[in-house]
Design an enzyme around this catalytic site. Structure first.
Site, PDB file in Angstrom:
ATOM      1  N   LYS A  92      -1.081   2.892  -0.336  1.00  0.00           N
ATOM      2  CA  LYS A  92      -0.313   2.106  -1.464  1.00  0.00           C
ATOM      3  C   LYS A  92      -0.878   0.705  -1.280  1.00  0.00           C
ATOM      4  O   LYS A  92      -1.230  -0.102  -2.118  1.00  0.00           O
ATOM      5  CB  LYS A  92       1.268   2.001  -0.873  1.00  0.00           C
ATOM      6  CG  LYS A  92       2.000   3.478  -1.565  1.00  0.00           C
ATOM      7  CD  LYS A  92       1.852   3.829  -2.837  1.00  0.00           C
ATOM      8  CE  LYS A  92       2.485   2.997  -3.774  1.00  0.00           C
ATOM      9  NZ  LYS A  92       2.202   3.441  -5.380  1.00  0.00           N
ATOM     10  N   THR A 144       5.162  -0.529  -3.061  1.00  0.00           N
ATOM     11  CA  THR A 144       6.372  -0.328  -2.091  1.00  0.00           C
ATOM     12  C   THR A 144       6.193  -1.797  -1.092  1.00  0.00           C
ATOM     13  O   THR A 144       5.369  -2.260  -0.720  1.00  0.00           O
ATOM     14  CB  THR A 144       6.113   0.710  -1.300  1.00  0.00           C
ATOM     15  OG1 THR A 144       7.154   0.821   0.023  1.00  0.00           O
ATOM     16  CG2 THR A 144       4.771   1.000  -0.679  1.00  0.00           C
ATOM     17  N   ASP A 145       7.604  -1.877  -0.350  1.00  0.00           N
ATOM     18  CA  ASP A 145       7.525  -2.971   0.493  1.00  0.00           C
ATOM     19  C   ASP A 145       6.994  -2.767   1.794  1.00  0.00           C
ATOM     20  O   ASP A 145       6.603  -3.263   2.907  1.00  0.00           O
ATOM     21  CB  ASP A 145       8.847  -3.200   0.878  1.00  0.00           C
ATOM     22  CG  ASP A 145       9.801  -2.373   1.560  1.00  0.00           C
ATOM     23  OD1 ASP A 145       9.558  -1.234   1.542  1.00  0.00           O
ATOM     24  OD2 ASP A 145      11.150  -2.327   1.622  1.00  0.00           O
ATOM     25  N   GLU A 146       6.576  -1.312   2.088  1.00  0.00           N
ATOM     26  CA  GLU A 146       5.847  -0.781   3.345  1.00  0.00           C
ATOM     27  C   GLU A 146       4.664  -1.462   3.367  1.00  0.00           C
ATOM     28  O   GLU A 146       4.033  -1.170   4.590  1.00  0.00           O
ATOM     29  CB  GLU A 146       5.933   0.744   3.171  1.00  0.00           C
ATOM     30  CG  GLU A 146       7.260   1.238   3.308  1.00  0.00           C
ATOM     31  CD  GLU A 146       7.077   2.673   3.551  1.00  0.00           C
ATOM     32  OE1 GLU A 146       6.146   3.228   4.338  1.00  0.00           O
ATOM     33  OE2 GLU A 146       8.087   3.442   3.293  1.00  0.00           O
ATOM     34  N   SER A 155      -0.730   2.608   3.937  1.00  0.00           N
ATOM     35  CA  SER A 155      -2.056   1.956   3.904  1.00  0.00           C
ATOM     36  C   SER A 155      -2.562   2.466   2.639  1.00  0.00           C
ATOM     37  O   SER A 155      -3.333   1.556   1.758  1.00  0.00           O
ATOM     38  CB  SER A 155      -3.107   2.292   5.016  1.00  0.00           C
ATOM     39  OG  SER A 155      -2.961   3.827   4.900  1.00  0.00           O
ATOM     40  N   ARG A 163      16.759  -0.140   6.704  1.00  0.00           N
ATOM     41  CA  ARG A 163      15.845   0.003   5.227  1.00  0.00           C
ATOM     42  C   ARG A 163      16.943  -0.977   4.382  1.00  0.00           C
ATOM     43  O   ARG A 163      18.169  -0.919   4.712  1.00  0.00           O
ATOM     44  CB  ARG A 163      15.799   1.543   4.728  1.00  0.00           C
ATOM     45  CG  ARG A 163      15.135   2.379   5.614  1.00  0.00           C
ATOM     46  CD  ARG A 163      13.546   1.918   5.610  1.00  0.00           C
ATOM     47  NE  ARG A 163      12.835   2.919   6.466  1.00  0.00           N
ATOM     48  CZ  ARG A 163      12.164   2.375   7.598  1.00  0.00           C
ATOM     49  NH1 ARG A 163      12.620   1.379   8.211  1.00  0.00           N
ATOM     50  NH2 ARG A 163      11.312   3.285   8.081  1.00  0.00           N
ATOM     51  N   LYS A 166      13.805  13.303   1.283  1.00  0.00           N
ATOM     52  CA  LYS A 166      14.269  11.941   1.685  1.00  0.00           C
ATOM     53  C   LYS A 166      15.466  11.886   2.307  1.00  0.00           C
ATOM     54  O   LYS A 166      16.145  12.529   2.268  1.00  0.00           O
ATOM     55  CB  LYS A 166      13.894  11.161   0.436  1.00  0.00           C
ATOM     56  CG  LYS A 166      12.873  11.054  -0.347  1.00  0.00           C
ATOM     57  CD  LYS A 166      11.555  10.524   0.404  1.00  0.00           C
ATOM     58  CE  LYS A 166      10.242  10.351  -0.427  1.00  0.00           C
ATOM     59  NZ  LYS A 166       9.733  10.942  -1.430  1.00  0.00           N
ATOM     60  N   ASN A 195      19.903   3.004   9.976  1.00  0.00           N
ATOM     61  CA  ASN A 195      20.202   4.342   9.157  1.00  0.00           C
ATOM     62  C   ASN A 195      21.434   5.143   9.804  1.00  0.00           C
ATOM     63  O   ASN A 195      22.090   6.160   9.164  1.00  0.00           O
ATOM     64  CB  ASN A 195      18.855   5.280   9.978  1.00  0.00           C
ATOM     65  CG  ASN A 195      17.577   4.923   9.179  1.00  0.00           C
ATOM     66  OD1 ASN A 195      17.446   4.428   8.240  1.00  0.00           O
ATOM     67  ND2 ASN A 195      16.482   5.162   9.822  1.00  0.00           N
ATOM     68  N   TYR A 200       0.512   6.692   4.264  1.00  0.00           N
ATOM     69  CA  TYR A 200       1.224   6.516   3.150  1.00  0.00           C
ATOM     70  C   TYR A 200       0.993   5.354   2.613  1.00  0.00           C
ATOM     71  O   TYR A 200       0.265   4.493   1.791  1.00  0.00           O
ATOM     72  CB  TYR A 200       2.525   7.066   2.973  1.00  0.00           C
ATOM     73  CG  TYR A 200       3.555   6.393   1.818  1.00  0.00           C
ATOM     74  CD1 TYR A 200       3.108   6.708   0.616  1.00  0.00           C
ATOM     75  CD2 TYR A 200       4.475   5.379   2.254  1.00  0.00           C
ATOM     76  CE1 TYR A 200       4.005   5.989  -0.415  1.00  0.00           C
ATOM     77  CE2 TYR A 200       5.244   4.731   1.067  1.00  0.00           C
ATOM     78  CZ  TYR A 200       4.826   5.072  -0.201  1.00  0.00           C
ATOM     79  OH  TYR A 200       5.498   4.540  -1.189  1.00  0.00           O
ATOM     80  N   GLY A 259       5.111   6.085  15.154  1.00  0.00           N
ATOM     81  CA  GLY A 259       4.935   4.890  14.420  1.00  0.00           C
ATOM     82  C   GLY A 259       6.049   4.358  13.393  1.00  0.00           C
ATOM     83  O   GLY A 259       5.788   3.569  12.494  1.00  0.00           O
ATOM     84  N   ILE A 267      11.677   8.136  -8.944  1.00  0.00           N
ATOM     85  CA  ILE A 267      11.876   6.757  -9.722  1.00  0.00           C
ATOM     86  C   ILE A 267      11.440   6.911 -11.155  1.00  0.00           C
ATOM     87  O   ILE A 267      12.027   6.387 -11.829  1.00  0.00           O
ATOM     88  CB  ILE A 267      11.387   5.689  -8.850  1.00  0.00           C
ATOM     89  CG1 ILE A 267      11.730   5.778  -7.277  1.00  0.00           C
ATOM     90  CG2 ILE A 267      11.613   4.398  -9.417  1.00  0.00           C
ATOM     91  CD1 ILE A 267      11.288   4.764  -6.487  1.00  0.00           C
ATOM     92  N   ILE A 284      -3.828  12.279 -12.476  1.00  0.00           N
ATOM     93  CA  ILE A 284      -4.157  10.822 -12.849  1.00  0.00           C
ATOM     94  C   ILE A 284      -5.726  10.472 -12.481  1.00  0.00           C
ATOM     95  O   ILE A 284      -6.134   9.546 -12.592  1.00  0.00           O
ATOM     96  CB  ILE A 284      -3.216   9.710 -12.224  1.00  0.00           C
ATOM     97  CG1 ILE A 284      -2.871   9.989 -10.464  1.00  0.00           C
ATOM     98  CG2 ILE A 284      -1.812   9.612 -13.006  1.00  0.00           C
ATOM     99  CD1 ILE A 284      -2.483   8.611 -10.062  1.00  0.00           C
TER     100      ILE A 284
END
Ligand code: NAD
Ligand code: DAU
Length: 332
Positions: free
Chosen positions: A152, A121-123, A150, A212, A187, A247, A148, A273, A13, A59
């Site tokens: 974010k 992210t929306d997650e 958590s 999704r 992905k 999906n 991932y 999960g 992205i 970073i």
């Protein structure tokens, strides 16, 4: 005209955003990227040398981050470990990059009073039931499921705390699932497209009923640019384009668009999960900042994406064997 520091700009992205900025604004861009397995220098090939620079670095390294943040007019922070399946195998780099890396950037932003936009992210909101009429909004409580998501979520909370405690000039956006060119073939969508191109059966986790909310990476870029220019400091904006699809339907569309039987795939071991459904209510961004997505026809966007992977085999072919070997170990 300004200098924008884009972290993670050699990833999926981030590289789409770099192309967007250079094509649609007068800004110059410095990318800071560690060039992990997820980066690809080819995604940044041919950019104008007088307006673009790639710096290789972590970073989480203050010595590298500090002067770059000092010299920038704004920081847009995309760099992350981004893949759920990897976070289930080894969460360690997710803690390092998503938490310590974000902390390091925030401290530099605080020192130099630099405008900061945080990509998330929306997650972070967890998942929704399939028949739940609700969608995620800016006030949905955080409830992440994976290492991932958590990390974010933790990084978003750091940003909110740095705004309130230290008055940094930050905005946050939480976007749904992106698709488009330059996406790593680990992905879902590019994995299936490149499986078909490589003569491998596409792989669907479980029954494929998970939903999704797909958005083209170009629309994500225009939304982030809009927030950077017009967003209210301290605020969070959700980015989505009303693209909910399950999906199995996505996979069948890919197979049909690539001239295959819609049943030419195999069911593989489900993700532990596995979040059931994500759905974004993006009305705030549209109403308050006037943003609108351009890629509103998902099948047309998929067709373009299939064409991109078909035309850019040199970009993904060297990665394919290793990615599939890793999945095979997990029965996926
Ligand atoms: P990606 O994995 O394709 O790219 C991540 C980039 O970050 C890579 O170039 C990698 O080298 C770089 N990076 C990783 N660790 C680094 C470090 N310590 N220092 C410097 N650079 C580092 O990821 P993506 O899918 O492009 O996601 C980018 C951002 O967007 C992430 O913050 C992700 O959480 C967020 N996001 C992704 C999606 C999606 O659908 N992919 C949706 C919403 C939000
Ligand atoms: O919602 C935004 C998130 O979207 C981002 O924060 C993440 O960085 C990004 O990776 C993405 O997360 P997902 O886990 O939703 O994406 P992924 O492409 O891994 O999987 C999409 C769906 O497809 C998910 O339900 C799992 C399924 N899947 C995935 C793969 C790789 C399969 O059925 N088969 C596969 O081979």
């Amino acid at each position: 005209m300004g200098k924008i520091l884009v972290t993670g700009g050699a990833g999926f992205i981030g590289s789409n955003f770099v192309h967007y900025l250079l094509e649609n604004t007068d800004h110059s861009v410095v990318v800071l990227d560690k060039m992990t397995y997820a980066a690809n220098e080819m995604s940044l090939a041919g950019l104008p040398a007088d307006r673009f620079e790639l710096v290789k670095g972590d970073i989480a390294d203050t010595d590298i981050v500090d002067p770059l943040v000092k010299a920038a007019d704004a920081v847009v922070h995309y760099a992350a470990e981004s893949h759920n399946d990897n976070s289930l195998n080894d969460p360690t780099p997710f803690i390092h990059t998503n938490l310590i890396g974000t902390f390091t950037l925030l401290e530099a932003v605080r020192r130099h009073k630099t405008r900061y936009h945080h990509i998330s992210t929306d997650e972070v909101f967890g998942d929704l039931e399939l028949d739940d009429p609700a969608k995620f909004t800016e006030t949905t409580p955080y409830n992440p499921s994976s290492p991932y998501s958590s990390t974010k979520a933790g990084s978003d909370l750091l940003v909110r705390a740095w705004v309130r405690s230290f008055g940094i000039e930050a905005t946050i956006s939480n976007c749904s699932n992106n698709y488009g060119p330059y996406q790593h073939i680990e992905k879902f969508i590019p994995r299936q497209i490149t499986n078909i191109l490589a003569g491998i059966q596409p792989k669907l986790y479980g029954e494929g009923l998970n939903v999704r909310d797909w958005i083209h990476a170009s629309d994500h870029s225009s939304a982030v640019h809009t927030i950077l220019e017009k967003g209210k400091i301290g605020e969070t904006y959700l980015i989505g384009a009303d693209g909910e699809v399950n999906n199995i339907t996505v996979l069948r569309s890919i197979l049909r668009l690539m001239g295959q039987s819609e049943d030419a795939f195999e069911h593989v071991v489900d993700r532990p999960g596995h979040d059931l459904r994500y759905a974004i209510d993006g009305s705030r961004l549209r109403a308050e900042l006037g943003w609108e997505p351009q890629f509103t026809n998902f099948e047309a966007g998929l067709k373009d994406t299939i064409a991109w992977y078909t035309d850019n085999r040199a970009w993904w072919e060297p990665l394919k064997a290793e990615v599939e070997a890793k999945y095979a170990k997990a029965g996926q």
